[in-house]
Design an enzyme around this catalytic site. Structure first.
Site, PDB file in Angstrom:
ATOM      1  CG  ASP A  78      -2.277   0.674   0.920  1.00  0.00           C
ATOM      2  OD1 ASP A  78      -2.233   1.872   0.600  1.00  0.00           O
ATOM      3  OD2 ASP A  78      -3.334   0.040   1.014  1.00  0.00           O
ATOM      4  CG  HIS A 106      -0.927   1.514  -3.366  1.00  0.00           C
ATOM      5  ND1 HIS A 106      -2.197   1.295  -2.857  1.00  0.00           N
ATOM      6  CD2 HIS A 106      -0.599   0.383  -4.040  1.00  0.00           C
ATOM      7  CE1 HIS A 106      -2.620   0.089  -3.216  1.00  0.00           C
ATOM      8  NE2 HIS A 106      -1.657  -0.488  -3.926  1.00  0.00           N
TER       9      HIS A 106
END
Length: 407
Positions: free
Chosen positions: A280, A303
């Site tokens: 993430d 991310h």
């Protein structure tokens, strides 16, 4: 011939000595005020120097408490409840002594269940010297119905975690078995997904953050590695004066919701010389954060580096004075992004991204004011205000499929 009264000489010297002492105290006080101003301004140099100075007394303290002396076995197999009790007993003794050290020695593996090292009655400047390895239990019984954190430090002044050791969350049993849980959702409610996971006999639906600091001032994390966290690797909530350096977070790129570093309601933060590989956000900056300086960081997979999502469920969110510079981002979903929900209020302001190299990134730059993590979100007119955002020398090396997205 002039005669000097000895009494007058003694009195004069006493006054002179008092004047010099007053001068020294005044200068020291001014230095303290200058240090606080420099942190408030986001200056990382003074903060690092001051932290190294204050951290030395804790690390070099002769008062060391070794977890092996309090019943920890370090064989990687002994019941995690006993290991947790040994760690708690070690902490209880170290807590009484200013600038003490809790030692987790190298060459040992400690199976430790959920544990909290709490103040606020502890003495300041405690060091947690992690040179061995701490692993999380993989049995569902160790976690009850689900916890938000595995290892937690709360309400402390001057807490340092350093060393060459590793915290291993053994997260694969969670990633493969349980539903995902949004780390930005602060409510620990029981959902149908959680009940479903428990009925299947698997791990709880709520996955824990590996290492969390809450309500603490003067927090240092340096040298250690956190890997395979069930959820976020390292989280700071309601903390001030935070320094993270030479830190590694490592989980597979497809591990769900495994943020590298998560900041919430925290101010005066420096993150430097750090490698973040996760599933993430490499760094997630949430509401209540200000004066955050991120530099010389390697991000990917993951991310990217994100501010938000902010304003969820019509809440007010404020983020300001954020600097991200001299970072490399590779093989990530996004590069640097700001994301806000419709219906929120507050502001994101005074943000600078500079000297950022991105490669193999789907969207290097993103400002998304219609953020939605489900198929459909209600259209709303109010929004978190975004202003004073600066991009300086953002380099797209290769593999950027969509260099800029703003909506």
């Amino acid at each position: 011939m002039c005669r000097v009264n000895p009494t007058n000489v003694v009195a004069f010297l006493a006054v002179l000595l008092f004047w010099f002492s007053s001068f020294e105290v005044t200068c020291s006080a001014r230095e303290g005020k200058q240090w606080r101003r420099s942190v408030a301004d986001g200056s990382h140099r003074q903060m690092v120097a001051a932290r190294q100075h204050t951290g030395t007394s804790a690390v070099t303290s002769t008062t060391t408490f070794n977890v092996l002396d309090y019943g920890a076995k370090g064989d990687g197999h002994t019941d995690d409840t006993k290991a947790r009790q040994a760690f708690e007993a070690t902490w209880a003794e170290a807590c009484k002594v200013e600038a003490s050290t809790v030692m987790v020695p190298s060459g040992s593996v400690f199976l430790v269940g959920p544990v909290s090292f709490s103040g606020p009655n502890c003495q300041p400047n405690i060091a947690f010297q992690l040179d061995g390895k701490i692993i999380a239990p993989t049995s569902s019984s160790a976690w009850g119905s689900g916890l938000l954190q595995w290892i937690e430090f709360t309400k402390l002044k001057g807490i340092t975690i350093n060393g060459k050791g590793t915290i291993d969350g053994q997260g694969s049993v969670w990633w493969n078995d349980s539903p995902t849980f949004d780390p930005t959702d602060e409510q620990d409610s029981t959902t149908n997904e959680t009940i479903s996971a428990e009925l299947k006999g698997g791990m709880p639906g709520t996955k824990p953050t590996a290492l969390r600091f809450y309500g603490s001032n003067g927090v240092t994390v340096t040298g250690i590695t956190i890997q395979n966290s069930p959820q976020t690797h390292l989280k700071f909530d309601d903390c001030t004066s935070v320094l993270v350096s030479n830190f590694v977070a490592s989980s597979p790129g497809d591990s769900p919701n495994t943020d590298g570093i998560h900041l919430q309601n925290s101010q005066d933060v420096v993150i430097s010389a750090t490698t973040l590989a996760c599933g993430d956000d490499c760094v997630s900056i949430q509401t209540g954060c200000s004066n955050v300086n991120i530099h010389n960081v390697k991000c990917g997979p993951g991310h990217g580096i994100s501010i938000g999502g902010l304003g969820k469920d019509n809440t007010k969110a404020c983020v300001s004075n954020i600097t991200v510079r001299d970072v490399t981002i590779q093989n990530t979903l996004t590069g640097v992004r700001i994301k806000t929900w419709q219906g929120g209020s507050g502001a994101v302001k005074q943000v600078t991204f500079s000297n950022v190299q991105v490669s193999e990134v789907e969207t290097p730059i993103m400002i998304d004011q219609f953020y939605c993590d489900k198929s459909n979100c209600k259209n709303q007119s109010s929004a978190v205000e975004v202003s004073g955002i600066n991009y300086v020398n953002i380099q797209f090396l290769y593999g950027a499929t969509g260099p800029l997205r703003m909506q």
